[in-house]
Design a protein around this motif. Sequence first.
Motif, PDB file in Angstrom:
ATOM      1  N   GLN A  39      -9.445  29.809  32.986  1.00 32.58           N
ATOM      2  CA  GLN A  39      -9.261  29.441  31.582  1.00 32.58           C
ATOM      3  C   GLN A  39     -10.605  29.148  30.911  1.00 32.58           C
ATOM      4  O   GLN A  39     -10.856  29.608  29.800  1.00 32.58           O
ATOM      5  CB  GLN A  39      -8.349  28.225  31.455  1.00 32.58           C
ATOM      6  N   PHE A  40     -11.436  28.396  31.588  1.00 28.39           N
ATOM      7  CA  PHE A  40     -12.753  28.070  31.032  1.00 28.39           C
ATOM      8  C   PHE A  40     -13.595  29.333  30.833  1.00 28.39           C
ATOM      9  O   PHE A  40     -14.267  29.476  29.818  1.00 28.39           O
ATOM     10  CB  PHE A  40     -13.481  27.067  31.922  1.00 28.39           C
ATOM     11  N   GLN A  41     -13.556  30.240  31.799  1.00 26.35           N
ATOM     12  CA  GLN A  41     -14.321  31.484  31.662  1.00 26.35           C
ATOM     13  C   GLN A  41     -13.789  32.314  30.502  1.00 26.35           C
ATOM     14  O   GLN A  41     -14.562  32.902  29.743  1.00 26.35           O
ATOM     15  CB  GLN A  41     -14.290  32.262  32.973  1.00 26.35           C
ATOM     16  N   ASP A  42     -12.454  32.363  30.364  1.00 27.11           N
ATOM     17  CA  ASP A  42     -11.860  33.094  29.244  1.00 27.11           C
ATOM     18  C   ASP A  42     -12.260  32.469  27.908  1.00 27.11           C
ATOM     19  O   ASP A  42     -12.562  33.180  26.945  1.00 27.11           O
ATOM     20  CB  ASP A  42     -10.332  33.109  29.355  1.00 27.11           C
ATOM     21  N   LEU A  43     -12.271  31.143  27.848  1.00 23.60           N
ATOM     22  CA  LEU A  43     -12.638  30.466  26.606  1.00 23.60           C
ATOM     23  C   LEU A  43     -14.119  30.641  26.287  1.00 23.60           C
ATOM     24  O   LEU A  43     -14.501  30.736  25.111  1.00 23.60           O
ATOM     25  CB  LEU A  43     -12.259  28.985  26.684  1.00 23.60           C
ATOM     26  N   GLN A  44     -14.945  30.733  27.301  1.00 23.79           N
ATOM     27  CA  GLN A  44     -16.366  30.999  27.084  1.00 23.79           C
ATOM     28  C   GLN A  44     -16.544  32.406  26.500  1.00 23.79           C
ATOM     29  O   GLN A  44     -17.278  32.598  25.530  1.00 23.79           O
ATOM     30  CB  GLN A  44     -17.130  30.864  28.396  1.00 23.79           C
ATOM     31  N   LYS A  45     -15.844  33.380  27.059  1.00 25.46           N
ATOM     32  CA  LYS A  45     -15.914  34.753  26.532  1.00 25.46           C
ATOM     33  C   LYS A  45     -15.348  34.824  25.121  1.00 25.46           C
ATOM     34  O   LYS A  45     -15.879  35.534  24.256  1.00 25.46           O
ATOM     35  CB  LYS A  45     -15.145  35.705  27.445  1.00 25.46           C
ATOM     36  N   ARG A  46     -14.270  34.073  24.891  1.00 23.16           N
ATOM     37  CA  ARG A  46     -13.676  34.035  23.555  1.00 23.16           C
ATOM     38  C   ARG A  46     -14.699  33.537  22.542  1.00 23.16           C
ATOM     39  O   ARG A  46     -14.814  34.077  21.442  1.00 23.16           O
ATOM     40  CB  ARG A  46     -12.450  33.124  23.564  1.00 23.16           C
TER      41      ARG A  46
END
Length: 140
Positions: A39-46
């Motif tokens: 989730q954190f990695q996805d939010l960073q990419k977002r």
Amino acid sequence: MELGTFGVILKFAMEIEQEVITFYGSANGEVKDQKLLDQFQDLQKRGQKRIKTLERIRRENVTEMILEPIIGLDSENYKLSTERSSRAEEKDLQELAVSIEKTLQEFYTHAAAKLDFLIEVAYSFELLAEANENAIERLS
């Protein structure tokens, strides 16, 4: 600081998105739970995609940046709290992430209302706020 013009709002939005990218990037190294890490990695990419979106919005609406004054939007109301102790646990990081996402959602929702004279921009900000709402649900 009063966010009194379209250009200042966009600049502020890019700055807080950069703060979010930095937070999630640094938190990635502290998280062991794979679901939360994803989730954190996805939010960073977002966040990285959002900065590009905001840059595109600025480019496409450069002439509107100086036309309409905006009243009642203050950056102090949307300061992100990304500070954490050196011994922060995953639960603490998760709660901090929820808090960040709520603040972003509030900012984009309020900014969209103030920018309603720019229909496409307001709609884009509403979509960003909706994505924050979805992130809150996933993180909770």
